[in-house]
Design a protein around this motif. Sequence first.
Motif, PDB file in Angstrom:
ATOM      1  N   UNK A 479       0.824  -1.210   0.000  1.00  0.00           N
ATOM      2  CA  UNK A 479       0.000   0.000   0.000  1.00  0.00           C
ATOM      3  C   UNK A 479       0.860   1.262   0.000  1.00  0.00           C
ATOM      4  N   UNK A 483       1.285   3.470  -3.940  1.00  0.00           N
ATOM      5  CA  UNK A 483       0.053   4.040  -3.385  1.00  0.00           C
ATOM      6  C   UNK A 483      -1.095   4.048  -4.398  1.00  0.00           C
ATOM      7  N   UNK A 484      -2.210   3.500  -3.982  1.00  0.00           N
ATOM      8  CA  UNK A 484      -3.425   3.541  -4.795  1.00  0.00           C
ATOM      9  C   UNK A 484      -4.473   4.198  -3.908  1.00  0.00           C
ATOM     10  N   UNK A 485      -4.603   5.521  -4.043  1.00  0.00           N
ATOM     11  CA  UNK A 485      -5.387   6.315  -3.098  1.00  0.00           C
ATOM     12  C   UNK A 485      -6.712   6.763  -3.681  1.00  0.00           C
ATOM     13  N   UNK A 486      -6.926   6.394  -4.940  1.00  0.00           N
ATOM     14  CA  UNK A 486      -8.105   6.894  -5.644  1.00  0.00           C
ATOM     15  C   UNK A 486      -8.516   5.852  -6.673  1.00  0.00           C
ATOM     16  N   UNK A 487      -9.797   5.499  -6.694  1.00  0.00           N
ATOM     17  CA  UNK A 487     -10.269   4.490  -7.636  1.00  0.00           C
ATOM     18  C   UNK A 487     -10.245   4.999  -9.060  1.00  0.00           C
TER      19      UNK A 487
ATOM     20  N   UNK B 114     -12.080   5.288   1.370  1.00  0.00           N
ATOM     21  CA  UNK B 114     -11.470   5.193   0.035  1.00  0.00           C
ATOM     22  C   UNK B 114     -12.452   5.684  -1.031  1.00  0.00           C
ATOM     23  N   UNK B 117     -12.571   9.436  -0.766  1.00  0.00           N
ATOM     24  CA  UNK B 117     -11.396  10.054  -1.399  1.00  0.00           C
ATOM     25  C   UNK B 117     -11.570  10.091  -2.918  1.00  0.00           C
ATOM     26  N   UNK B 118     -12.115   9.003  -3.454  1.00  0.00           N
ATOM     27  CA  UNK B 118     -12.261   8.904  -4.903  1.00  0.00           C
ATOM     28  C   UNK B 118     -13.318   9.886  -5.427  1.00  0.00           C
ATOM     29  N   UNK B 122     -12.744  13.163  -7.879  1.00  0.00           N
ATOM     30  CA  UNK B 122     -13.458  13.363  -9.144  1.00  0.00           C
ATOM     31  C   UNK B 122     -14.224  14.677  -9.139  1.00  0.00           C
ATOM     32  N   UNK B 295      -6.242   6.685   2.988  1.00  0.00           N
ATOM     33  CA  UNK B 295      -6.550   5.262   2.866  1.00  0.00           C
ATOM     34  C   UNK B 295      -6.108   4.803   1.481  1.00  0.00           C
ATOM     35  N   UNK B 296      -5.443   3.662   1.441  1.00  0.00           N
ATOM     36  CA  UNK B 296      -4.988   3.119   0.165  1.00  0.00           C
ATOM     37  C   UNK B 296      -5.477   1.705  -0.040  1.00  0.00           C
ATOM     38  N   UNK B 297      -5.542   1.324  -1.307  1.00  0.00           N
ATOM     39  CA  UNK B 297      -5.948  -0.037  -1.648  1.00  0.00           C
ATOM     40  C   UNK B 297      -4.734  -0.958  -1.585  1.00  0.00           C
ATOM     41  N   UNK B 298      -4.955  -2.185  -1.135  1.00  0.00           N
ATOM     42  CA  UNK B 298      -3.878  -3.169  -1.133  1.00  0.00           C
ATOM     43  C   UNK B 298      -4.491  -4.557  -1.250  1.00  0.00           C
ATOM     44  N   UNK B 310      -2.486   4.497   4.982  1.00  0.00           N
ATOM     45  CA  UNK B 310      -1.171   4.375   4.364  1.00  0.00           C
ATOM     46  C   UNK B 310      -0.440   5.717   4.294  1.00  0.00           C
TER      47      UNK B 310
END
Lengths: 488, 444
Positions: A479, A483-487, B114, B117-118, B122, B295-298, B310
């Motif tokens: 993570x 970093x993947x903080x946004x879809x 998450x 945040x997205x 946008x 917050x991050x995806x993992x 994260x």
Amino acid sequence: MSAVTIPGASGIIQNEPLLWEKGGKGRRGMCVPASDVPVAELPAALCRDELDFPELSEVDVVRHYTRLSQWNFGVDSGMYPLGSCTMKYNPKINEKVAATPALAAAHPMLPDELVQGSLQVMYELQSYLAAITGLPAVTLQPAAGAHGELTGMLIFAAWHKSRDSRRTKILIPDTAHGTNPASAALCGFKPVPIRSGPEGILEVAAVEAAMDEETAGIMITNPNTLGLFETRIREIAEIVHAKGGLVYGDGANMNAVMGIIDARRCGVDVLHLNLHKTFSTPHGGGGPGAGPLCVSEELARFLPAPRAVRDGELYRLDWGGPDSVGRVHAFHGNVSVLLRAYAYIRTMGPANLKKASQLAVLNAAYIKERLKGTLPLAYDRPCMHECVFSDALLQEHKVTTLDVAKRLIDCGYHPPTIYFPLVVHGAIMIEPTETECKADIDQFIAVLEQIVGEAAENPELLRQAPLRTKVRRLDETLAARQPCLCGS
Amino acid sequence: MRYLPHTDEEIRDMLAVIRRGSLDELFCSVPDSCRYEGEMPLPPAMDEWQLTEHMEILAAAMAVDDKARVLIGAGSYHHHIPETIRAIISRGELLTAYTPYQPEMAQGTLQGIYEYQTLTSRLLGMDVANASIYDGASAMAEALLMGLRVAKKKTRVAVSAAVHPHYRQVARSYLAPTGYELVELPVGPDGRTDPALLSSLGDVAAVAIQSPNFFGVIEDLEGLASLVHDAGALLIAVFSEPLAYGLLKSPGACGADIACGEGQSFGMPRSLGGAALGMFACRNEFVRNMPGRLVGQTKDLEGKRGFVLTLSTREQHIRREKATSNICSNQGICTLIASMYMASLGASGLAELARLNHSKAEYLKSGLRVAGAKVVFSAPTFNEFVVEFPGDFRPAYQRLLERKIVAGLELGRFYAEHAGRYLFCVTETTDRKTLDAIVAEVNS
């Protein structure tokens, strides 16, 4: 105890995609009122391209968040002995109080005479918090504990400036709360760490050696993050005051000492409270909290404005004077949180608040006593509302504090605070709070004893945990590295 | 007491285990000189029904209550809140959880943040949004500090005088002990920030512009962005009414480097100004300078998607005094409220609601103009605008107040030059009848 009932059990866990992975174009989950006026257009140059938002029905939205909620654990779900966080029960009536229609609809810019009910709550809450701490002047603006700390440091800076004293440093013990150094640094003070003594508390000599006329003061968490009362606080305060400094009290652990100690008598000049800890407001998965700040009469003129005051039969906002550090919030702080805390104090009254502290300490002392043969105690001294164990024993079995925490999840508990405070290796910091009954605490103790037994007999069970949750252990390195903080 | 579960017998048993004679003995480590003397002077305990009655009395003391029509925005807006939000947010699993330090038992909170945040990214046209700051004012103050961190050696920031006066006050409070300087940019006659000063600003780290600004005026963010960038500074786009971005070009599309502001409009009651939501987003290149939680995806051990807090090496509990901010608790549940609101409306709903707000405000604006009032600023506005009445408006204001209509906010407290002028806000919650009543009062 022979048979331990472990509360952890999996219910039905449903899968649920991300919001934008569901729905369908043309769906709507909320009414937009019909227009009763002619349509007015904005210049096209100011307008955006179509927004990339999902379109969902009301059912889609409700099921989405219901499923998400089922992957979560709160105080309503079970024991949450997270040290330093005071996860006590959040009374339900307080939610209704916060939603009182006339108060929830109050606009923050209305003239005082139109919002007397709201101002009365603010005025009374200020006076209650003053009564509880012994510090007479209160601002309700800070929106969280760290925000209260920042406000306190702004006051330190303004006070010193008013005396033409230039101070660049601040003393922060190693058993203080983690946010303290960052709050002080925001106000230009360089934190000077002070080591606690062999008994886990501050020694007078250490403060005496470090306190000088370039130091703005000290930030003390009392009880400290080892759950120990700083017994030398008065002497320490005298040293700091004698060198022209101020004493900041981090009141995050106030739940141990309501009606027991008087912060003013301890020599504290400025103290914040965490209403989402001591005063039972729900933490909401990270907030909103509230961190009101209480100060001595001498420092009242530095508080942020406005504050609620009473003028005969009327409540009004007082806009402060030239010494005020100014606003720290757009309006009056997290008022809906303040309302919950107000309801809590009115429900408890003085005797029950004191009793809450006594029972919080009783619960922690009981856990400490019952578990000290199972896990090594960091400091075997009379504890306050929390007790701290180390991982010395676990290391023998090549099991970590984290493994124990994850195994507790499978057993139906939120783990204690782990790896904090930093002064204890592999710290396990347990704060049961007063709202857990003896039977539930006995059950928790039995489960921890069982887990420590498993650490010797079947350590893999701990290393693999949790097994019953929506997801297994998560890759935090991945993570942070990618970093993947946004879809997308 | 119903929140305290211990029976006398249990207390006795527990004291026996720890070898104490009484509850008082638990505090043997507290010196007498630190003790509280006597009982705390607080009112006696109320039962649930007494408390309910007491709150009803306080509610009755509100001369302006939930039935009143309040045509004030100025950073706190009245929008309809769907019942779904109240229902979901009361779920204890979400409401009574702490910050998600144990991600395996907080996936609901984490996925929810998450998603927030997205959707925020946008909406604002930015690469990344954080898990929130306290409110619009602290968000702007944090953005200014972030601008100074990014610029490293610069010591000045600029803020438009059309930014919410309270936000500017908070920024001044935050900057006071730091030695950094805050300069204000004047407002032009059209109600937009005057760009003339921008070229001569010198070594400014960041420039904060609110759009729609405090007067409801939509700024020329694109034009300002190029001037700000030419001056070597970052553009911070601030907002107090995010609904505007259902229609307006996003701050990111206009060239903003940081976008931040107040999210209360998205499903939160006004509640005297809190709890609200500090929304905060920026471009990717600045993410490591960003304050607040992320917050991050993992993936989990089995490769399944999951979410964690994260990039915490920016934060106070790891970096201590070198952290990007001291923020710890944020506005957690409010982020879930905001994303529920955004998701419930969807793209078309948000645009339709924004258009409705704009149309209603324009309806009142033209009605007042016909009635002889002067619309003070010529630039386009969203759902707020400033008017000047031909005579003393106070008698009409009082008459409307008797009918439970609060006709705008007098601006003299905030801008001496606009004393006697009123800032009006119209949202979807005000019907045409009310708007007509205000116009009729001005006419009479």
